[in-house]
Each structure stands twice: as C-alpha cells, then as structure tokens.
Design a protein around this motif. Structure first.
Motif, PDB file in Angstrom:
ATOM      1  N   ALA A 199      -6.432 -15.442  -8.442  1.00  0.00           N
ATOM      2  CA  ALA A 199      -5.666 -14.709  -9.437  1.00  0.00           C
ATOM      3  C   ALA A 199      -4.858 -13.562  -8.853  1.00  0.00           C
ATOM      4  O   ALA A 199      -3.709 -13.335  -9.249  1.00  0.00           O
ATOM      5  CB  ALA A 199      -6.611 -14.179 -10.520  1.00  0.00           C
ATOM      6  N   VAL A 200      -5.431 -12.818  -7.926  1.00  0.00           N
ATOM      7  CA  VAL A 200      -4.800 -11.588  -7.447  1.00  0.00           C
ATOM      8  C   VAL A 200      -3.442 -11.818  -6.784  1.00  0.00           C
ATOM      9  O   VAL A 200      -2.493 -11.074  -7.057  1.00  0.00           O
ATOM     10  CB  VAL A 200      -5.757 -10.829  -6.513  1.00  0.00           C
ATOM     11  CG1 VAL A 200      -5.033  -9.715  -5.774  1.00  0.00           C
ATOM     12  CG2 VAL A 200      -6.918 -10.257  -7.322  1.00  0.00           C
ATOM     13  N   PRO A 201      -3.262 -12.835  -5.889  1.00  0.00           N
ATOM     14  CA  PRO A 201      -1.932 -13.032  -5.297  1.00  0.00           C
ATOM     15  C   PRO A 201      -0.844 -13.326  -6.326  1.00  0.00           C
ATOM     16  O   PRO A 201       0.319 -12.972  -6.110  1.00  0.00           O
ATOM     17  CB  PRO A 201      -2.136 -14.219  -4.346  1.00  0.00           C
ATOM     18  CG  PRO A 201      -3.587 -14.166  -3.992  1.00  0.00           C
ATOM     19  CD  PRO A 201      -4.264 -13.717  -5.255  1.00  0.00           C
ATOM     20  N   HIS A 202      -1.200 -13.953  -7.442  1.00  0.00           N
ATOM     21  CA  HIS A 202      -0.212 -14.191  -8.500  1.00  0.00           C
ATOM     22  C   HIS A 202       0.253 -12.873  -9.107  1.00  0.00           C
ATOM     23  O   HIS A 202       1.446 -12.657  -9.350  1.00  0.00           O
ATOM     24  CB  HIS A 202      -0.809 -15.099  -9.578  1.00  0.00           C
ATOM     25  CG  HIS A 202      -0.960 -16.519  -9.151  1.00  0.00           C
ATOM     26  ND1 HIS A 202       0.053 -17.447  -9.274  1.00  0.00           N
ATOM     27  CD2 HIS A 202      -1.997 -17.181  -8.577  1.00  0.00           C
ATOM     28  CE1 HIS A 202      -0.357 -18.619  -8.799  1.00  0.00           C
ATOM     29  NE2 HIS A 202      -1.598 -18.472  -8.376  1.00  0.00           N
ATOM     30  N   VAL A 203      -0.684 -11.990  -9.358  1.00  0.00           N
ATOM     31  CA  VAL A 203      -0.321 -10.673  -9.876  1.00  0.00           C
ATOM     32  C   VAL A 203       0.550  -9.932  -8.873  1.00  0.00           C
ATOM     33  O   VAL A 203       1.546  -9.294  -9.232  1.00  0.00           O
ATOM     34  CB  VAL A 203      -1.593  -9.866 -10.189  1.00  0.00           C
ATOM     35  CG1 VAL A 203      -1.236  -8.461 -10.675  1.00  0.00           C
ATOM     36  CG2 VAL A 203      -2.445 -10.586 -11.232  1.00  0.00           C
ATOM     37  N   ALA A 204       0.196 -10.026  -7.601  1.00  0.00           N
ATOM     38  CA  ALA A 204       0.969  -9.353  -6.559  1.00  0.00           C
ATOM     39  C   ALA A 204       2.401  -9.865  -6.510  1.00  0.00           C
ATOM     40  O   ALA A 204       3.349  -9.070  -6.394  1.00  0.00           O
ATOM     41  CB  ALA A 204       0.296  -9.558  -5.201  1.00  0.00           C
ATOM     42  N   ARG A 205       2.604 -11.186  -6.614  1.00  0.00           N
ATOM     43  CA  ARG A 205       3.956 -11.751  -6.556  1.00  0.00           C
ATOM     44  C   ARG A 205       4.780 -11.354  -7.767  1.00  0.00           C
ATOM     45  O   ARG A 205       6.003 -11.217  -7.676  1.00  0.00           O
ATOM     46  CB  ARG A 205       3.885 -13.278  -6.419  1.00  0.00           C
ATOM     47  CG  ARG A 205       3.550 -13.746  -5.002  1.00  0.00           C
ATOM     48  CD  ARG A 205       3.771 -15.241  -4.844  1.00  0.00           C
ATOM     49  NE  ARG A 205       2.824 -15.994  -5.643  1.00  0.00           N
ATOM     50  CZ  ARG A 205       1.633 -16.399  -5.201  1.00  0.00           C
ATOM     51  NH1 ARG A 205       1.243 -16.087  -3.974  1.00  0.00           N
ATOM     52  NH2 ARG A 205       0.835 -17.096  -5.970  1.00  0.00           N
ATOM     53  N   VAL A 206       4.149 -11.181  -8.919  1.00  0.00           N
ATOM     54  CA  VAL A 206       4.878 -10.710 -10.102  1.00  0.00           C
ATOM     55  C   VAL A 206       5.451  -9.326  -9.849  1.00  0.00           C
ATOM     56  O   VAL A 206       6.574  -9.008 -10.256  1.00  0.00           O
ATOM     57  CB  VAL A 206       3.944 -10.696 -11.331  1.00  0.00           C
ATOM     58  CG1 VAL A 206       4.601  -9.971 -12.498  1.00  0.00           C
ATOM     59  CG2 VAL A 206       3.592 -12.128 -11.733  1.00  0.00           C
ATOM     60  N   ILE A 207       4.728  -8.493  -9.143  1.00  0.00           N
ATOM     61  CA  ILE A 207       5.151  -7.115  -8.899  1.00  0.00           C
ATOM     62  C   ILE A 207       6.148  -7.016  -7.755  1.00  0.00           C
ATOM     63  O   ILE A 207       7.198  -6.373  -7.869  1.00  0.00           O
ATOM     64  CB  ILE A 207       3.928  -6.225  -8.605  1.00  0.00           C
ATOM     65  CG1 ILE A 207       2.949  -6.264  -9.780  1.00  0.00           C
ATOM     66  CG2 ILE A 207       4.365  -4.794  -8.304  1.00  0.00           C
ATOM     67  CD1 ILE A 207       1.635  -5.579  -9.496  1.00  0.00           C
ATOM     68  N   CYS A 208       5.827  -7.669  -6.623  1.00  0.00           N
ATOM     69  CA  CYS A 208       6.588  -7.418  -5.393  1.00  0.00           C
ATOM     70  C   CYS A 208       7.458  -8.583  -4.951  1.00  0.00           C
ATOM     71  O   CYS A 208       8.195  -8.453  -3.972  1.00  0.00           O
ATOM     72  CB  CYS A 208       5.638  -7.045  -4.253  1.00  0.00           C
ATOM     73  SG  CYS A 208       4.539  -8.380  -3.720  1.00  0.00           S
TER      74      CYS A 208
END
Length: 362
Positions: A292-301
C-alpha cells in the motif's frame, strides 16, 4: 490473535502506583517538484507524531506528563519500566522494520513494474518464515539474533525462486507470472510452515504469536541484530534508484540509457531479501505494508523512484506504528497483533488495486 500485553504484566508485578518516470523526471509538472519536499517534510512530521504516540499510548493508560518525565529520567518506577523496557524498544523496532518493509515494497513494484508486487504477496516473507520455523524445530534456535541468518537465507531463496519462475525463457520478466509464482510459492511455504509447527508442539508454542506478526516482544537486542541488514538494503535501494527510473519504460530503454539491467535486478533482489529477512526475523511476516505505501508515495511525488523510495521509507513505519497503537487500544487491556491490524487495513487496498483497469503494470 488476542492476548494480554506485557504492560499489564509489569503492572501486576509492581502493583498500583501513581505516577517516491524518467531518469531525471524532466517530463513532470513543475508543481510536483515543489510539492515533493513539502510533502516529505510533512511525512517526517507525521512519522515523528507516530513515534511519540507509540511511546505515549498503550494498553495501560499512563499520564502523558509522567511518560515524558521518565522518558528522559529513568527512575525505574513502573511507568519508567513500561516506557524504557517495553514501549521504546517496541517503537524503535517498529521504525526499523517499517522502513525495511516500505522500501522493499517500492523496490518490488519498481523491479517488476507491477502495482501488485509486494514482498509478502511474492512469498519473500513466507520464505523467511519457513526458514525460521525449520531453524527452531530442527536446530533448536530460539532467538532473533540466532535465526536471523536463516530468515535472510529463506527470503533470498524465495526471491530468486519467484524471479526465476516469473521469467519466460530469456525474455523480460512477466509481471503476471510473478504474481502467480508468488502465490504458488506462498502456498507451498505456508503448508510447510504450518505443517512443521503443528507436528512440533514446542515449535508451535514458540511461534504461534510471532507468525501473526507482533512488536510487543521487541527488545534492543533485536534492534541491534536487524538494523545493519535493513540499513544495507536501504543503501542498495538508494544506489539503484536512478537505474530503476531508466528501466521504467522497459529493459531495452534502460540498456539504451546505459543501465546494467542484470546487475540492477540482482542488487534489487538482494536488497529485498535483506530487508524482508531481517524484518520477518524481528517481528514476523507482516503483509500489505509494502503493497500500500508505495502507491501513496507515487500519488504524492510521482513516478521518480528516488522520491518513491524516500517517501516509502518514512510512510511505512508511520503506518506500522499507528497500526500497532490501534492494536494496543482497540481491545484494551488486551492487545491485537500489528499483523492483524495491517491485514485488516491492507486487504481492502488490495481489492481496490485488483479492480483497477490498469492492473499489474506501472
């Protein structure tokens, strides 16, 4: 799995007291370049809040003023014992393990170019678990410092096996085959793990709580044992991040930009094995955090792997620590293991990702 927490045991013994595109990301919008550092600073602040909450809150309610006082002045009171002997080691191990899980998940998705790749779903964590069970049952190894080498070896073998099974001859690795290979390997490893544990009552008693993943048995010895391996994995991830950007449009494009594809793959697999093996040895097989976390990261950065890895290294431990706090409070005075909480959060995320139209490839 639900059980009474160690904090309650301390109270009972002492009695009541008071007190992360392209190589440079040049095609991205300028606004995103401005958002990245600000978002990262916010993520670091959120992590700091998670650290403080993990120390301040638990199954046993303690006055915040007392927690702050004994955090800096260990007077060996009941509050000090709970904070220094239980909550601080638990928080630090959760921080280190969370960093490893987040970075390993970002690497797995970047290497496979598959949005569903996750060390747990690819069988890496279960590879470590199977090796630990074998070490405990057949060799009598009983401590994380002793079986960490077996966890690393099991994670490494599982990583290589999934990668080989997911390859089609000499062609590029097929993301869909990686997922299927990981599911098949996980089934085999899971059967082995539970078979051995159920046939050996002593092994079952020793591993039944560890297998659902928990942080409440963390200590500073575990922290010292796993930190070098997770640190080495994070360093390798940082080294190959630019190469992963060049490989984002395919291996041929990466070679055209001067990337040594085989070496990058090998370093990535090694980093994943190091981080997942060490993390599993310390806390058990925690799933869904790396998904889950890398998906959140890609949404931001955006897709720049340098930033995805950096964000994942901060957001994953935040998620893990907050999940652990929820597990302590939701059924207090008993506790719910962090692996159960992350599964409850991660399963809906996985279902949403599976329903996306662009399933699989990043």
């Amino acid at each position: 799995m639900i059980r009474l927490p160690a904090e309650q045991a301390v109270s009972a013994a002492r009695g009541p007291t008071s007190a992360e595109g392209s190589r440079g990301g040049s095609a991205e919008q300028p606004a995103r370049h401005a958002v990245r550092p600000l978002g990262f600073a916010a993520a670091v602040a959120l992590l700091a809040a998670g650290l403080l909450l993990s120390i301040a809150l638990g199954a046993k309610q303690l006055p915040l003023a007392d927690v702050w006082h004994v955090l800096w002045h260990d007077d060996r009171s009941e509050t000090a014992v709970i904070v220094h002997d239980l909550r601080v080691p638990r928080t630090l191990v959760g921080l280190v393990v969370g960093v490893g899980l987040g970075v390993a998940g970002a690497l797995a998705q970047a290497l496979t170019r598959n949005s569903l790749a996750d060390p747990g779903l690819l069988g890496v964590n279960l590879g470590a678990s199977a090796a630990v069970v074998a070490a405990v049952s057949f060799l009598g190894v009983t401590t994380p410092a002793g079986y960490i080498w077996f966890a690393l070896a099991g994670a490494g073998v599982a990583s290589v096996a999934v990668y080989v099974l997911g390859a089609t001859g000499r062609a590029a690795v097929a993301p869909e085959r990686l997922i299927v290979a990981g599911a098949a390997l996980s089934a085999v490893l899971g059967a082995f793990t539970y078979g051995v544990a159920f046939l050996d009552h002593e092994t079952f008693d020793r591993l039944r709580f560890w297998d659902v993943a928990a942080l409440d048995r963390a200590d500073l010895g575990q922290l010292g044992a796993v930190t070098p391996f997770i640190g080495a994995g994070v360093l390798l991830a940082a080294v190959i991040a630019s190469a992963l950007n060049a490989m984002a449009m395919g291996e041929d494009a990466g070679r055209g930009l001067g990337v040594h594809v085989v070496r990058t793959r090998a370093l990535g697999v090694l980093a994943i094995a190091l981080m997942c093996g060490a993390g599993t040895a310390a806390a058990g097989p925690i799933t869904f955090v790396g998904l889950a976390v890398p998906h959140v990261a890609r949404v931001i950065c955006g897709p720049d792997q340098r930033w995805v890895i950096a964000y994942s290294a901060v957001l994953a431990p935040t998620l893990l620590l907050l999940a652990d706090v929820v597990g302590r409070l939701i059924i207090a005075p008993a506790e719910l293991e962090v692996g159960v909480v992350t599964a409850l959060v991660g399963a809906p995320v996985f279902i949403v990702l599976c329903r996306r139209a662009r399933l699989g490839r990043l």
